[in-house]
Design a protein around this motif. Structure first.
Motif, PDB file in Angstrom:
ATOM      1  N   LEU A  83      80.766  54.164  57.113  1.00 13.49           N
ATOM      2  CA  LEU A  83      82.060  54.280  57.785  1.00 13.49           C
ATOM      3  C   LEU A  83      82.811  55.562  57.435  1.00 13.49           C
ATOM      4  CD1 LEU A  83      83.342  50.615  57.362  1.00 13.49           C
ATOM      5  CD2 LEU A  83      82.684  51.717  59.510  1.00 13.49           C
ATOM      6  N   LYS A  84      82.460  56.184  56.347  1.00 17.36           N
ATOM      7  CA  LYS A  84      83.253  57.282  55.788  1.00 17.36           C
ATOM      8  C   LYS A  84      83.604  58.348  56.818  1.00 17.36           C
ATOM      9  CE  LYS A  84      83.032  60.919  52.265  1.00 17.36           C
ATOM     10  NZ  LYS A  84      82.250  61.478  51.124  1.00 17.36           N
ATOM     11  N   GLU A  95      87.051  61.176  60.933  1.00 15.84           N
ATOM     12  CA  GLU A  95      87.276  61.700  62.279  1.00 15.84           C
ATOM     13  C   GLU A  95      88.390  60.930  62.990  1.00 15.84           C
ATOM     14  OE1 GLU A  95      84.856  62.299  66.486  1.00 15.84           O
ATOM     15  OE2 GLU A  95      83.734  62.264  64.580  1.00 15.84           O
ATOM     16  N   ALA A  96      88.428  59.617  62.783  1.00 20.31           N
ATOM     17  CA  ALA A  96      89.480  58.807  63.406  1.00 20.31           C
ATOM     18  C   ALA A  96      90.855  59.265  62.946  1.00 20.31           C
ATOM     19  CB  ALA A  96      89.259  57.335  63.073  1.00 20.31           C
ATOM     20  N   TYR A 111      89.542  46.123  56.054  1.00 15.49           N
ATOM     21  CA  TYR A 111      90.315  46.568  54.888  1.00 15.49           C
ATOM     22  C   TYR A 111      90.748  48.023  55.067  1.00 15.49           C
ATOM     23  CZ  TYR A 111      91.314  47.848  50.010  1.00 15.49           C
ATOM     24  OH  TYR A 111      91.909  48.305  48.865  1.00 15.49           O
ATOM     25  N   CYS A 112      89.803  48.871  55.472  1.00 16.55           N
ATOM     26  CA  CYS A 112      90.113  50.293  55.637  1.00 16.55           C
ATOM     27  C   CYS A 112      91.188  50.496  56.696  1.00 16.55           C
ATOM     28  CB  CYS A 112      88.850  51.062  56.025  1.00 16.55           C
ATOM     29  SG  CYS A 112      87.635  51.239  54.705  1.00 16.55           S
ATOM     30  N   CYS A 113      91.066  49.804  57.820  1.00 17.31           N
ATOM     31  CA  CYS A 113      92.061  49.948  58.885  1.00 17.31           C
ATOM     32  C   CYS A 113      93.443  49.508  58.411  1.00 17.31           C
ATOM     33  CB  CYS A 113      91.633  49.135  60.101  1.00 17.31           C
ATOM     34  SG  CYS A 113      90.269  49.875  61.045  1.00 17.31           S
ATOM     35  N   ASN A 114      93.469  48.424  57.639  1.00 20.66           N
ATOM     36  CA  ASN A 114      94.746  47.956  57.110  1.00 20.66           C
ATOM     37  C   ASN A 114      95.388  49.011  56.215  1.00 20.66           C
ATOM     38  OD1 ASN A 114      96.055  46.254  54.555  1.00 20.66           O
ATOM     39  ND2 ASN A 114      96.637  45.478  56.565  1.00 20.66           N
ATOM     40  N   LEU A 154      74.828  58.760  59.205  1.00 15.11           N
ATOM     41  CA  LEU A 154      73.707  59.357  58.479  1.00 15.11           C
ATOM     42  C   LEU A 154      74.158  60.280  57.352  1.00 15.11           C
ATOM     43  CD1 LEU A 154      71.169  60.147  61.366  1.00 15.11           C
ATOM     44  CD2 LEU A 154      71.592  58.002  60.145  1.00 15.11           C
ATOM     45  N   ALA A 155      75.192  61.068  57.603  1.00  9.69           N
ATOM     46  CA  ALA A 155      75.655  62.000  56.572  1.00  9.69           C
ATOM     47  C   ALA A 155      76.204  61.263  55.367  1.00  9.69           C
ATOM     48  CB  ALA A 155      76.717  62.935  57.149  1.00  9.69           C
ATOM     49  N   GLY A 156      76.931  60.181  55.602  1.00 14.80           N
ATOM     50  CA  GLY A 156      77.460  59.403  54.487  1.00 14.80           C
ATOM     51  C   GLY A 156      76.365  58.751  53.671  1.00 14.80           C
TER      52      GLY A 156
END
Length: 274
Positions: free
Chosen positions: A23-24, A29-30, A54-57, A129-131
């Motif tokens: 997700l990183k 980018e988001a 959790y991340c969105c919160n 893939l990069a993460g």
């Protein structure tokens, strides 16, 4: 022969392991684009939905979870967390959920939420893939084999691409956690650059009948593994990978002198009771 465990479950108490890695860069980018809503997919015990919710919160982004099955009467601990984090939860029946990767289905949700970012099930997309590659780059020693569970294919794809550059003689062995021979191989290949890699395979002998399927033997193994190592595993992902590795060691699959890394991809939603 030596055996090591990469404890990616220790990255963070909530967004542990491969879920954070996948997700990183999508979340980076988001944030850069000012995304205000994210939509994604998963089951009632999804580590991916849990981490993303959790991340969105924390980032102040509205999250919509499209969940396979109807848990309204008996929400799982993961779904209770999503509700606490102000996520919008939409339950889809099995037939509808199976459409989740089809272009028309995605377009319908995108049209209804034109400013939303839609992330595939498990976070498995090219940005992942990069993460995931950073996981391999963190290792300071060489491994002849890396063993890991495979559900949606993004973690394996990222390691395949990274190993082809930095550890060309490392063999990657994915342990399928669901019934998906050929399907999982196609999922992984679709995420890779347009040339072939021969440093990987997926072992389909240890899914125990399908995703989240288990028996008393597997449950007992997970419990014993924790008692002996103090490393928590669960029967959906990490438990199946550890079980498979134990069996393949007993079978004499690995050559003498092998340096084997078992990747604990984190996420223990499948073991939670509260």
């Amino acid at each position: 022969m030596r055996l090591y465990i990469k404890r990616d479950d220790l990255i963070h108490p909530v967004i542990s392991g491969n879920k954070w890695r996948k997700l990183k860069y999508a979340l980076v980018e988001a944030r850069q684009k000012g995304v205000t809503e994210i939509i994604s997919f998963g089951g009632g015990y999804s580590n991916h939905l849990h981490a993303l919710g959790y991340c969105c919160n924390k980032l102040g982004i509205q999250f919509m979870a499209l969940v396979r099955g109807n848990y309204r009467a008996t929400p799982t601990p993961m779904l209770k967390d999503l509700a606490d984090w102000q996520a919008q939860i939409v339950y889809l029946d099995k037939a509808t959920y199976q459409l989740r990767s089809q272009t028309d289905f995605i377009a319908k949700w995108q049209a209804a939420h034109p400013h939303a970012l839609i992330i595939p099930e498990g976070g498995s997309q090219t940005q992942a893939l990069a993460g995931v590659a950073e996981l391999l780059n963190e290792q300071t020693q060489h491994f002849s084999h890396i063993v890991l569970p495979v559900g949606s294919g993004g973690t394996l794809a990222g390691l395949i691409a990274a190993a082809s550059t930095n550890a060309a003689d490392t063999r990657l062995i994915g342990i399928a956690v669901l019934k998906g021979q050929d399907y999982l191989e196609q999922q992984v290949s679709a995420l890779l650059p347009q040339h072939s890699f021969d440093n990987w395979l997926i072992d389909h002998d240890f899914h125990f009948g399908g995703y989240a399927k288990r028996n008393q033997g597997l449950l007992a193994f997970c419990s014993t593994f924790y008692q002996q190592t103090q490393v928590p595993i669960e029967p959906v992902y990490s438990g199946k990978a550890a079980w498979a590795l134990k069996q393949r060691l007993a079978d004499g699959y690995f050559p003498p002198g092998s340096q084997i890394l078992l990747l604990h991809t984190g996420g223990l939603q499948g073991a939670r009771t509260q």
